[in-house]
Design a protein around this motif. Structure first.
Motif, PDB file in Angstrom:
ATOM      1  N   ASN A  27      -7.437   6.040 -19.962  1.00 14.63           N
ATOM      2  CA  ASN A  27      -7.623   5.045 -18.905  1.00 14.63           C
ATOM      3  C   ASN A  27      -6.297   4.371 -18.499  1.00 14.63           C
ATOM      4  O   ASN A  27      -6.287   3.299 -17.948  1.00 14.63           O
ATOM      5  CB  ASN A  27      -8.657   3.996 -19.311  1.00 14.63           C
ATOM      6  N   GLY A  28      -5.167   5.014 -18.758  1.00 16.03           N
ATOM      7  CA  GLY A  28      -3.848   4.483 -18.371  1.00 16.03           C
ATOM      8  C   GLY A  28      -3.560   4.774 -16.913  1.00 16.03           C
ATOM      9  O   GLY A  28      -4.234   5.558 -16.254  1.00 16.03           O
ATOM     10  N   GLY A  29      -2.558   4.164 -16.425  1.00 18.19           N
ATOM     11  CA  GLY A  29      -2.182   4.355 -15.026  1.00 18.19           C
ATOM     12  C   GLY A  29      -1.479   5.689 -14.804  1.00 18.19           C
ATOM     13  O   GLY A  29      -1.115   6.398 -15.744  1.00 18.19           O
ATOM     14  N   VAL A  30      -1.323   6.009 -13.540  1.00 14.75           N
ATOM     15  CA  VAL A  30      -0.640   7.245 -13.171  1.00 14.75           C
ATOM     16  C   VAL A  30       0.507   6.917 -12.215  1.00 14.75           C
ATOM     17  O   VAL A  30       0.499   5.902 -11.526  1.00 14.75           O
ATOM     18  CB  VAL A  30      -1.592   8.252 -12.506  1.00 14.75           C
ATOM     19  N   VAL A  31       1.455   7.806 -12.186  1.00 13.13           N
ATOM     20  CA  VAL A  31       2.567   7.725 -11.241  1.00 13.13           C
ATOM     21  C   VAL A  31       2.441   8.920 -10.313  1.00 13.13           C
ATOM     22  O   VAL A  31       2.170  10.031 -10.777  1.00 13.13           O
ATOM     23  CB  VAL A  31       3.928   7.764 -11.993  1.00 13.13           C
ATOM     24  N   GLU A  47       0.069  13.725  -9.565  1.00 15.81           N
ATOM     25  CA  GLU A  47      -0.198  12.540 -10.369  1.00 15.81           C
ATOM     26  C   GLU A  47       0.178  12.826 -11.818  1.00 15.81           C
ATOM     27  O   GLU A  47      -0.275  13.803 -12.408  1.00 15.81           O
ATOM     28  CB  GLU A  47      -1.660  12.125 -10.266  1.00 15.81           C
ATOM     29  N   VAL A  48       0.988  11.968 -12.400  1.00 14.63           N
ATOM     30  CA  VAL A  48       1.439  12.115 -13.785  1.00 14.63           C
ATOM     31  C   VAL A  48       1.000  10.867 -14.540  1.00 14.63           C
ATOM     32  O   VAL A  48       1.321   9.741 -14.130  1.00 14.63           O
ATOM     33  CB  VAL A  48       2.983  12.267 -13.849  1.00 14.63           C
ATOM     34  N   PRO A  49       0.253  11.037 -15.675  1.00 15.37           N
ATOM     35  CA  PRO A  49      -0.183   9.850 -16.437  1.00 15.37           C
ATOM     36  C   PRO A  49       1.011   9.140 -17.070  1.00 15.37           C
ATOM     37  O   PRO A  49       1.945   9.771 -17.555  1.00 15.37           O
ATOM     38  CB  PRO A  49      -1.122  10.424 -17.499  1.00 15.37           C
ATOM     39  N   LEU A  50       0.967   7.788 -17.035  1.00 18.59           N
ATOM     40  CA  LEU A  50       2.037   7.002 -17.653  1.00 18.59           C
ATOM     41  C   LEU A  50       1.999   7.119 -19.181  1.00 18.59           C
ATOM     42  O   LEU A  50       3.025   7.155 -19.829  1.00 18.59           O
ATOM     43  CB  LEU A  50       1.920   5.523 -17.239  1.00 18.59           C
ATOM     44  N   ASN A  51       0.781   7.147 -19.737  1.00 21.87           N
ATOM     45  CA  ASN A  51       0.611   7.290 -21.178  1.00 21.87           C
ATOM     46  C   ASN A  51      -0.319   8.475 -21.404  1.00 21.87           C
ATOM     47  O   ASN A  51      -1.538   8.343 -21.315  1.00 21.87           O
ATOM     48  CB  ASN A  51       0.030   6.009 -21.770  1.00 21.87           C
ATOM     49  N   SER A 108       0.840  -1.195   0.000  1.00 22.04           N
ATOM     50  CA  SER A 108       0.000   0.000   0.000  1.00 22.04           C
ATOM     51  C   SER A 108       0.875   1.245   0.000  1.00 22.04           C
ATOM     52  O   SER A 108       1.974   1.239   0.519  1.00 22.04           O
ATOM     53  CB  SER A 108      -0.930   0.009   1.218  1.00 22.04           C
ATOM     54  N   PHE A 109       0.335   2.301  -0.585  1.00 23.77           N
ATOM     55  CA  PHE A 109       1.046   3.567  -0.629  1.00 23.77           C
ATOM     56  C   PHE A 109       0.064   4.666  -0.311  1.00 23.77           C
ATOM     57  O   PHE A 109      -0.949   4.817  -0.984  1.00 23.77           O
ATOM     58  CB  PHE A 109       1.666   3.787  -2.019  1.00 23.77           C
ATOM     59  N   GLU A 110       0.340   5.369   0.734  1.00 23.64           N
ATOM     60  CA  GLU A 110      -0.523   6.470   1.120  1.00 23.64           C
ATOM     61  C   GLU A 110       0.202   7.766   0.779  1.00 23.64           C
ATOM     62  O   GLU A 110       1.265   8.036   1.324  1.00 23.64           O
ATOM     63  CB  GLU A 110      -0.819   6.419   2.626  1.00 23.64           C
ATOM     64  N   PRO A 111      -0.341   8.567  -0.137  1.00 19.42           N
ATOM     65  CA  PRO A 111       0.338   9.808  -0.516  1.00 19.42           C
ATOM     66  C   PRO A 111       0.363  10.796   0.643  1.00 19.42           C
ATOM     67  O   PRO A 111      -0.526  10.818   1.478  1.00 19.42           O
ATOM     68  CB  PRO A 111      -0.498  10.340  -1.667  1.00 19.42           C
ATOM     69  N   THR A 112       1.406  11.596   0.673  1.00 19.88           N
ATOM     70  CA  THR A 112       1.516  12.657   1.656  1.00 19.88           C
ATOM     71  C   THR A 112       1.273  13.977   0.938  1.00 19.88           C
ATOM     72  O   THR A 112       0.961  14.009  -0.240  1.00 19.88           O
ATOM     73  CB  THR A 112       2.924  12.667   2.291  1.00 19.88           C
ATOM     74  N   GLU A 113       1.447  15.075   1.627  1.00 21.61           N
ATOM     75  CA  GLU A 113       1.233  16.387   1.012  1.00 21.61           C
ATOM     76  C   GLU A 113       2.218  16.604  -0.117  1.00 21.61           C
ATOM     77  O   GLU A 113       3.337  16.099  -0.100  1.00 21.61           O
ATOM     78  CB  GLU A 113       1.427  17.480   2.064  1.00 21.61           C
ATOM     79  N   GLY A 114       1.818  17.365  -1.113  1.00 20.69           N
ATOM     80  CA  GLY A 114       2.700  17.740  -2.203  1.00 20.69           C
ATOM     81  C   GLY A 114       2.917  16.635  -3.214  1.00 20.69           C
ATOM     82  O   GLY A 114       3.986  16.539  -3.797  1.00 20.69           O
ATOM     83  N   ILE A 115       1.910  15.800  -3.444  1.00 23.31           N
ATOM     84  CA  ILE A 115       2.029  14.714  -4.422  1.00 23.31           C
ATOM     85  C   ILE A 115       1.322  15.144  -5.711  1.00 23.31           C
ATOM     86  O   ILE A 115       0.225  15.709  -5.687  1.00 23.31           O
ATOM     87  CB  ILE A 115       1.389  13.413  -3.882  1.00 23.31           C
TER      88      ILE A 115
END
Length: 187
Positions: A174-178, A165-169, A156-163
């Motif tokens: 409907n692509g994933g994000v980083v 999201e950048v799309p992979l494609n 699991s990954f819980e984002p903290t402040e200042g995150i």
């Protein structure tokens, strides 16, 4: 013998080898430093033992108080300044001799340079092993402190402040994000 030591020390293992029961120990007053590199040592107790120097025709016998320690050492005992004072002994470190007055003249106790060298090497190796073991214990404690909480799942990954999201494609909706830190520089 160690003229730099303010104590007479004997190792519990030496007492056991001599067949002396540990029930003879008296409570000791306080811990001491300098015997175990970088650590404080607490004695198991004190004991009074007779110590003899010389030959059957010229000897001195005195009762010395020893601090009994429970860790391993490279010697059987360490005779310090209290021993020197009680026997009125004079050490000569250059010639590896100890001289003290006896009833029939001077008593001389000595060793060889080879034996002194072997004892020094063994003592240095033992001190290095203690230091390495101590350093490893400190490093292990630091690693344990840095371990993540076991209750959190490793996946699991819980984002903290200042995150951000950048799309992979970027061309596919409907692509994933980083998720990356928004505080990173554009480079």
């Amino acid at each position: 013998m160690d003229g730099g030591s303010g104590l007479n020390l004997i190792y519990a293992e030496t007492l056991d080898t001599m067949g002396i029961d540990r029930s003879r120990l008296r409570p000791s007053k306080a811990p001491f430093h300098g015997v175990v590199p970088g650590k404080q040592a607490t004695p198991l107790g004190q004991i009074d033992l007779p110590v003899t120097f010389g030959t059957p025709s010229n000897y001195r016998k005195e009762v010395l108080t020893f601090e009994v320690v429970g860790f391993r050492g490279t010697y059987h005992a360490i005779l310090g300044r209290p021993c020197y004072a009680k026997f009125m002994a004079i050490p000569n470190y250059t010639y590896l001799k100890l001289k003290l007055p006896g009833p029939n003249g001077v008593i001389t106790v000595g060793t060889t340079f080879q034996k002194a060298y072997e004892c020094d090497v063994e003592c240095c190796e033992y001190a290095a092993a203690i230091t390495v073991t101590s350093d490893m214990a400190v490093q292990l404690a630091e690693v344990i402190e840095d371990l993540p909480d076991a209750k959190q799942s490793g996946t699991s990954f819980e984002p903290t402040e200042g995150i951000k999201e950048v799309p992979l494609n970027p061309g596919c909706s409907n692509g994933g994000v980083v998720r990356i830190s928004a505080a990173l520089s554009p480079k």
